[in-house]
Scaffold this motif. Structure first.
Motif, short mmCIF file in Angstrom:
data_model
loop_
_atom_site.label_atom_id
_atom_site.label_comp_id
_atom_site.label_asym_id
_atom_site.label_seq_id
_atom_site.Cartn_x
_atom_site.Cartn_y
_atom_site.Cartn_z
N LEU A 60 0.84 -1.19 0.00
CA LEU A 60 0.00 0.00 0.00
C LEU A 60 0.87 1.25 0.00
CD1 LEU A 60 -2.67 -0.94 2.70
CD2 LEU A 60 -3.01 -0.81 0.22
N THR A 61 0.36 2.32 -0.58
CA THR A 61 1.09 3.59 -0.56
C THR A 61 1.18 4.10 0.88
OG1 THR A 61 -0.92 4.92 -0.79
CG2 THR A 61 0.20 4.25 -2.83
N ALA A 62 2.10 4.99 1.13
CA ALA A 62 2.23 5.60 2.46
C ALA A 62 0.95 6.34 2.83
CB ALA A 62 3.43 6.55 2.50
N GLU A 63 0.37 7.04 1.86
CA GLU A 63 -0.89 7.76 2.11
C GLU A 63 -2.02 6.77 2.40
OE1 GLU A 63 -3.62 10.85 2.62
OE2 GLU A 63 -1.42 10.88 2.61
N GLY A 64 -2.07 5.68 1.67
CA GLY A 64 -3.08 4.65 1.91
C GLY A 64 -2.95 4.03 3.29
N GLN A 65 -1.72 3.78 3.71
CA GLN A 65 -1.49 3.24 5.05
C GLN A 65 -1.98 4.23 6.10
OE1 GLN A 65 2.69 2.29 5.25
NE2 GLN A 65 2.45 0.41 4.07
N LYS A 66 -1.70 5.51 5.87
CA LYS A 66 -2.13 6.55 6.81
C LYS A 66 -3.66 6.58 6.92
CE LYS A 66 -1.95 11.53 7.50
NZ LYS A 66 -2.36 12.65 6.72
N ILE A 67 -4.33 6.55 5.77
CA ILE A 67 -5.79 6.56 5.76
C ILE A 67 -6.33 5.33 6.50
CG2 ILE A 67 -7.84 6.37 4.28
CD1 ILE A 67 -6.24 8.00 2.16
N ALA A 68 -5.77 4.17 6.21
CA ALA A 68 -6.23 2.93 6.85
C ALA A 68 -6.04 3.00 8.36
CB ALA A 68 -5.46 1.74 6.28
N LEU A 69 -4.90 3.49 8.80
CA LEU A 69 -4.64 3.59 10.25
C LEU A 69 -5.61 4.56 10.92
CD1 LEU A 69 -0.75 3.59 10.18
CD2 LEU A 69 -2.23 1.77 11.06
N GLU A 70 -5.89 5.66 10.25
CA GLU A 70 -6.84 6.64 10.82
C GLU A 70 -8.24 6.03 10.95
OE1 GLU A 70 -6.40 9.95 8.15
OE2 GLU A 70 -4.57 10.66 9.17
N ILE A 71 -8.66 5.26 9.95
CA ILE A 71 -9.97 4.62 9.98
C ILE A 71 -10.04 3.60 11.11
CG2 ILE A 71 -11.50 3.03 8.73
CD1 ILE A 71 -10.54 4.46 6.14
N VAL A 72 -9.02 2.77 11.23
CA VAL A 72 -9.00 1.75 12.28
C VAL A 72 -8.96 2.41 13.66
CG1 VAL A 72 -7.68 -0.17 13.27
CG2 VAL A 72 -8.01 -0.02 10.80
N ALA A 73 -8.13 3.43 13.82
CA ALA A 73 -8.03 4.12 15.12
C ALA A 73 -9.36 4.77 15.49
CB ALA A 73 -6.91 5.16 15.09
N GLN A 74 -9.98 5.44 14.53
CA GLN A 74 -11.26 6.09 14.79
C GLN A 74 -12.33 5.06 15.16
OE1 GLN A 74 -11.41 9.47 14.91
NE2 GLN A 74 -13.40 9.11 15.85
N GLY A 75 -12.32 3.95 14.46
CA GLY A 75 -13.26 2.86 14.77
C GLY A 75 -13.04 2.30 16.16
N TYR A 76 -11.78 2.17 16.53
CA TYR A 76 -11.45 1.66 17.87
C TYR A 76 -11.98 2.62 18.94
CZ TYR A 76 -8.77 0.30 21.96
OH TYR A 76 -8.40 -0.08 23.24
N ILE A 77 -11.73 3.91 18.74
CA ILE A 77 -12.17 4.92 19.72
C ILE A 77 -13.70 4.95 19.80
CG2 ILE A 77 -12.26 7.41 20.19
CD1 ILE A 77 -9.35 7.53 19.10
N GLU A 78 -14.37 4.87 18.67
CA GLU A 78 -15.83 4.87 18.67
C GLU A 78 -16.37 3.63 19.38
OE1 GLU A 78 -17.03 5.33 14.58
OE2 GLU A 78 -16.27 7.40 14.51
N GLY A 79 -15.73 2.49 19.16
CA GLY A 79 -16.13 1.26 19.85
C GLY A 79 -15.92 1.37 21.35
#
Length: 178
Positions: A60-79
């Motif tokens: 994955l691109t560096a930008e794609g990794q960043k987006i994926a990490l932000e999504i997972v982190a946000q999901g974790y916090i919301e959970g």
């Protein structure tokens, strides 16, 4: 004497044409090799991702990794907030993202395996039964677009540090899926 001069000029012209032709052939060969690298990277990503293999992360691109990490982190916090809003509010998202990055870069990590296991069906259907050999690559510098044979949404690719990377999350973002 005049024929000698004409012969020399003709010979020189042939050499110039041959050099031009060879450079054009080399450019075409180089372009084809670059296209093959783009398609090979995408094919490898599809195969690894469809198997749920966490090493797909490295494609994955560096930008794609960043987006994926932000999504997972946000999901974790919301959970977490559903169970305990005060605890969730204390979580530093930047620290969480860095922790997740470390997990994703370790293919033996339980979190990485779980994430890619969850994504494998989506990635398997990404190609929709088409083979990457039927996709067309349009390369412009360090960016490429891979278009499937049905002219559906092209996949973005980016060359980073001399290696082609898959812009999966950038593509999903662009088409409004993220």
């Amino acid at each position: 004497m005049i024929y000698k001069k004409m012969g020399r000029n003709f010979y020189l012209a042939l050499v110039i044409v041959a050099i031009f032709f060879c450079s054009a052939c080399n450019a075409k060969t180089s372009e084809q090799a670059e296209e093959q690298q783009v398609l090979a990277t995408f094919d490898k990503f599809l195969k690894l991702g469809a198997q749920g293999d966490p090493t797909a992360w490295n494609l994955l691109t560096a930008e794609g990794q960043k987006i994926a990490l932000e999504i997972v982190a946000q999901g974790y916090i919301e959970g977490k907030a559903e169970d305990n809003a005060k605890e969730a509010a204390k979580i530093d998202i930047d620290e969480l993202i860095e922790k997740l990055r470390g997990e994703m870069e370790d293919p033996e990590s339980e979190i990485a395996r779980m994430l890619w296991e969850g994504l494998k069906e989506d990635i398997a259907t990404l190609d929709n039964g088409k083979t990457t050999s039927t996709w067309k690559a349009k390369i412009e510098g360090d960016k490429a677009l891979l278009t499937p044979p049905d002219d559906d949404t092209p996949m973005q690719m980016v060359k980073e540090n001399g290696q082609w990377k898959v812009g999966l999350f950038e593509t999903l973002h662009e088409i409004g899926m993220l």
